[in-house]
Design a protein around this motif. Structure first.
Motif, PDB file in Angstrom:
ATOM      1  N   ALA A 126       0.536 -18.931  -5.106  1.00 18.04           N
ATOM      2  CA  ALA A 126       0.886 -17.942  -4.077  1.00 18.04           C
ATOM      3  C   ALA A 126       0.313 -16.572  -4.419  1.00 18.04           C
ATOM      4  O   ALA A 126      -0.258 -15.896  -3.558  1.00 18.04           O
ATOM      5  N   TYR A 127       0.475 -16.149  -5.672  1.00 15.48           N
ATOM      6  CA  TYR A 127      -0.043 -14.847  -6.072  1.00 15.48           C
ATOM      7  C   TYR A 127      -1.556 -14.784  -5.897  1.00 15.48           C
ATOM      8  O   TYR A 127      -2.098 -13.777  -5.421  1.00 15.48           O
ATOM      9  N   ALA A 128      -2.230 -15.863  -6.276  1.00 16.18           N
ATOM     10  CA  ALA A 128      -3.689 -15.882  -6.137  1.00 16.18           C
ATOM     11  C   ALA A 128      -4.081 -15.821  -4.666  1.00 16.18           C
ATOM     12  O   ALA A 128      -5.025 -15.103  -4.288  1.00 16.18           O
ATOM     13  N   GLY A 129      -3.363 -16.572  -3.816  1.00 16.18           N
ATOM     14  CA  GLY A 129      -3.665 -16.560  -2.388  1.00 16.18           C
ATOM     15  C   GLY A 129      -3.396 -15.208  -1.753  1.00 16.18           C
ATOM     16  O   GLY A 129      -4.192 -14.726  -0.930  1.00 16.18           O
ATOM     17  N   ILE A 130      -2.292 -14.580  -2.121  1.00 14.43           N
ATOM     18  CA  ILE A 130      -1.980 -13.254  -1.583  1.00 14.43           C
ATOM     19  C   ILE A 130      -3.023 -12.243  -2.019  1.00 14.43           C
ATOM     20  O   ILE A 130      -3.469 -11.402  -1.215  1.00 14.43           O
ATOM     21  N   ALA A 131      -3.414 -12.318  -3.268  1.00 18.81           N
ATOM     22  CA  ALA A 131      -4.428 -11.383  -3.758  1.00 18.81           C
ATOM     23  C   ALA A 131      -5.730 -11.532  -2.979  1.00 18.81           C
ATOM     24  O   ALA A 131      -6.362 -10.534  -2.601  1.00 18.81           O
ATOM     25  N   ARG A 132      -6.138 -12.768  -2.701  1.00 19.34           N
ATOM     26  CA  ARG A 132      -7.358 -12.989  -1.912  1.00 19.34           C
ATOM     27  C   ARG A 132      -7.211 -12.412  -0.516  1.00 19.34           C
ATOM     28  O   ARG A 132      -8.129 -11.761   0.012  1.00 19.34           O
ATOM     29  N   ALA A 133      -6.044 -12.663   0.094  1.00 18.90           N
ATOM     30  CA  ALA A 133      -5.841 -12.187   1.456  1.00 18.90           C
ATOM     31  C   ALA A 133      -5.796 -10.668   1.523  1.00 18.90           C
ATOM     32  O   ALA A 133      -6.386 -10.056   2.428  1.00 18.90           O
ATOM     33  N   LEU A 134      -5.123 -10.039   0.563  1.00 24.66           N
ATOM     34  CA  LEU A 134      -5.036  -8.574   0.573  1.00 24.66           C
ATOM     35  C   LEU A 134      -6.396  -7.931   0.381  1.00 24.66           C
ATOM     36  O   LEU A 134      -6.680  -6.860   0.935  1.00 24.66           O
ATOM     37  N   SER A 135      -7.239  -8.571  -0.410  1.00 23.28           N
ATOM     38  CA  SER A 135      -8.577  -8.005  -0.624  1.00 23.28           C
ATOM     39  C   SER A 135      -9.449  -8.124   0.622  1.00 23.28           C
ATOM     40  O   SER A 135     -10.403  -7.353   0.796  1.00 23.28           O
ATOM     41  N   ALA A 136      -9.117  -9.080   1.496  1.00 21.15           N
ATOM     42  CA  ALA A 136      -9.936  -9.307   2.687  1.00 21.15           C
ATOM     43  C   ALA A 136      -9.374  -8.641   3.936  1.00 21.15           C
ATOM     44  O   ALA A 136     -10.115  -8.396   4.892  1.00 21.15           O
ATOM     45  N   ILE A 137      -8.087  -8.354   3.941  1.00 19.08           N
ATOM     46  CA  ILE A 137      -7.442  -7.818   5.144  1.00 19.08           C
ATOM     47  C   ILE A 137      -7.041  -6.370   4.886  1.00 19.08           C
ATOM     48  O   ILE A 137      -6.238  -6.085   3.992  1.00 19.08           O
ATOM     49  N   PRO A 138      -7.575  -5.426   5.650  1.00 22.21           N
ATOM     50  CA  PRO A 138      -7.285  -4.004   5.395  1.00 22.21           C
ATOM     51  C   PRO A 138      -5.850  -3.641   5.753  1.00 22.21           C
ATOM     52  O   PRO A 138      -5.180  -4.322   6.521  1.00 22.21           O
ATOM     53  N   GLU A 139      -5.384  -2.556   5.168  1.00 21.36           N
ATOM     54  CA  GLU A 139      -4.043  -2.052   5.487  1.00 21.36           C
ATOM     55  C   GLU A 139      -3.992  -1.628   6.936  1.00 21.36           C
ATOM     56  O   GLU A 139      -4.992  -1.281   7.552  1.00 21.36           O
ATOM     57  N   GLY A 140      -2.769  -1.659   7.486  1.00 19.16           N
ATOM     58  CA  GLY A 140      -2.583  -1.263   8.869  1.00 19.16           C
ATOM     59  C   GLY A 140      -1.584  -2.165   9.548  1.00 19.16           C
ATOM     60  O   GLY A 140      -1.042  -3.103   8.957  1.00 19.16           O
ATOM     61  N   ALA A 141      -1.313  -1.880  10.811  1.00 19.38           N
ATOM     62  CA  ALA A 141      -0.344  -2.659  11.580  1.00 19.38           C
ATOM     63  C   ALA A 141      -0.759  -4.129  11.626  1.00 19.38           C
ATOM     64  O   ALA A 141      -1.936  -4.449  11.835  1.00 19.38           O
ATOM     65  N   GLY A 142       0.208  -5.001  11.427  1.00 23.21           N
ATOM     66  CA  GLY A 142      -0.055  -6.429  11.518  1.00 23.21           C
ATOM     67  C   GLY A 142      -0.640  -7.050  10.269  1.00 23.21           C
ATOM     68  O   GLY A 142      -0.983  -8.234  10.277  1.00 23.21           O
ATOM     69  N   ARG A 143      -0.737  -6.271   9.171  1.00 22.80           N
ATOM     70  CA  ARG A 143      -1.363  -6.806   7.963  1.00 22.80           C
ATOM     71  C   ARG A 143      -0.558  -7.973   7.384  1.00 22.80           C
ATOM     72  O   ARG A 143      -1.134  -8.991   7.009  1.00 22.80           O
ATOM     73  N   TRP A 144       0.767  -7.826   7.304  1.00 23.00           N
ATOM     74  CA  TRP A 144       1.573  -8.901   6.698  1.00 23.00           C
ATOM     75  C   TRP A 144       1.470 -10.189   7.500  1.00 23.00           C
ATOM     76  O   TRP A 144       1.394 -11.277   6.937  1.00 23.00           O
ATOM     77  N   GLN A 145       1.447 -10.062   8.830  1.00 21.96           N
ATOM     78  CA  GLN A 145       1.306 -11.257   9.663  1.00 21.96           C
ATOM     79  C   GLN A 145      -0.056 -11.905   9.463  1.00 21.96           C
ATOM     80  O   GLN A 145      -0.170 -13.140   9.392  1.00 21.96           O
ATOM     81  N   ALA A 146      -1.093 -11.075   9.350  1.00 24.77           N
ATOM     82  CA  ALA A 146      -2.438 -11.609   9.136  1.00 24.77           C
ATOM     83  C   ALA A 146      -2.539 -12.326   7.789  1.00 24.77           C
ATOM     84  O   ALA A 146      -3.178 -13.375   7.670  1.00 24.77           O
ATOM     85  N   VAL A 147      -1.892 -11.752   6.766  1.00 28.78           N
ATOM     86  CA  VAL A 147      -1.880 -12.387   5.444  1.00 28.78           C
ATOM     87  C   VAL A 147      -1.158 -13.727   5.520  1.00 28.78           C
ATOM     88  O   VAL A 147      -1.629 -14.744   4.981  1.00 28.78           O
TER      89      VAL A 147
ATOM     90  N   SER B  56      -1.550  -4.647  -7.256  1.00 26.60           N
ATOM     91  CA  SER B  56      -1.856  -3.218  -7.124  1.00 26.60           C
ATOM     92  C   SER B  56      -3.355  -2.960  -6.986  1.00 26.60           C
ATOM     93  O   SER B  56      -3.753  -2.029  -6.318  1.00 26.60           O
ATOM     94  N   SER B  57      -4.167  -3.806  -7.610  1.00 26.52           N
ATOM     95  CA  SER B  57      -5.607  -3.583  -7.575  1.00 26.52           C
ATOM     96  C   SER B  57      -6.243  -3.973  -6.250  1.00 26.52           C
ATOM     97  O   SER B  57      -7.406  -3.668  -6.006  1.00 26.52           O
ATOM     98  N   VAL B  58      -5.492  -4.674  -5.377  1.00 29.87           N
ATOM     99  CA  VAL B  58      -6.095  -5.131  -4.127  1.00 29.87           C
ATOM    100  C   VAL B  58      -5.345  -4.599  -2.907  1.00 29.87           C
ATOM    101  O   VAL B  58      -5.539  -5.083  -1.805  1.00 29.87           O
ATOM    102  N   GLN B  59      -4.489  -3.600  -3.089  1.00 26.33           N
ATOM    103  CA  GLN B  59      -3.740  -3.066  -1.953  1.00 26.33           C
ATOM    104  C   GLN B  59      -4.367  -1.802  -1.375  1.00 26.33           C
ATOM    105  O   GLN B  59      -3.768  -1.127  -0.555  1.00 26.33           O
ATOM    106  N   GLY B  60      -5.556  -1.540  -1.771  1.00 26.34           N
ATOM    107  CA  GLY B  60      -6.225  -0.384  -1.194  1.00 26.34           C
ATOM    108  C   GLY B  60      -5.799   0.878  -1.872  1.00 26.34           C
ATOM    109  O   GLY B  60      -6.069   1.954  -1.437  1.00 26.34           O
TER     110      GLY B  60
END
Length: 216
Positions: A157-178, A212-216
């Motif tokens: 899960a941590y690895a998958g979240i890290a990949r998704a956060l690095s690919a999906i920019p911050e902003g509205a709807g980010r958690w749903q996109a992840v 922290s390294s992939v949250q922008g």
């Protein structure tokens, strides 16, 4: 003692193994769950030893993964109907004699409340499907397997979240996109289920240092 018996067999869901429901028929339930299969054979052996007739069987899966709950009452209401119609006792395996984690005080309480004659069988090792089955050893092994699998789920899960956060920019709807990306990739949540925007947000919030390294 009455001459007839209804067997009552219960188990808990195992979400990390994707075991969340039992088939509605007793044979299917016994095939799906080793615990149900053991209880069924234990009751059958007791019935034969006591020269009783097994006139009904009920298999029940509770709603919590870690403990028995009040939900058992509905299944016991059905058991009462069977027992009343057949003038039967209700037999179950009292796992709590050797494993407090697998106790079911709600079963005993509601059986008494409903006026059922309850027979508690000791959780003795017996032969099931040609092999010795010890329920206590089985539950211990299951807990070890659960810890190992939960550790794997956490790492995946941590690895998958890290990949998704690095690919999906911050902003509205980010958690749903992840969450949608994780579900498409087949990454399980920390409890073995699907991701939602809410559980993504909670995991990142609670374990932010890991990302922290992939949250922008």
């Amino acid at each position: 003692m009455k001459s007839a018996c209804v067997g009552f067999y219960w188990t808990l869901p195992v979400t990390w193994a994707d075991f969340r429901r039992l088939p509605s028929d007793i044979n299917g339930a016994a095939r799906a769950s080793r615990t149900i299969r053991y209880q069924r054979e234990r009751v059958k052996q007791w019935v034969r030893a006591e020269a009783l007739s097994l006139v009904g069987e009920i298999a029940f899966m509770d709603v919590r993964t870690d403990r028995a709950t009040e939900e058992v009452r509905e299944a016991l209401v059905e058991a009462r109907r069977l027992c009343a119609r057949q003038h039967a006792v209700l037999a179950y395996v009292a796992f709590e004699e050797r494993n407090l984690w697998r106790s079911n005080p709600h079963l005993r309480h509601h059986a008494e409340e409903l006026g059922l004659e309850l027979i508690a069988l000791s959780p003795d090792p017996i032969t099931v499907d040609g092999r010795r089955f010890d329920p206590v050893a089985h539950f211990k092994a299951s807990r070890v397997a659960e810890r190992e699998r939960m550790g794997e789920l956490r790492r995946e899960a941590y690895a998958g979240i890290a990949r998704a956060l690095s690919a999906i920019p911050e902003g509205a709807g980010r958690w749903q996109a992840v969450a949608e990306r994780l579900n498409i990739e087949g990454v399980r949540s920390l409890k073995g289920g699907a991701w939602t925007s809410e559980n993504v947000r909670k995991v990142v919030g609670r374990h932010g240092d890991a990302f922290s390294s992939v949250q922008g």
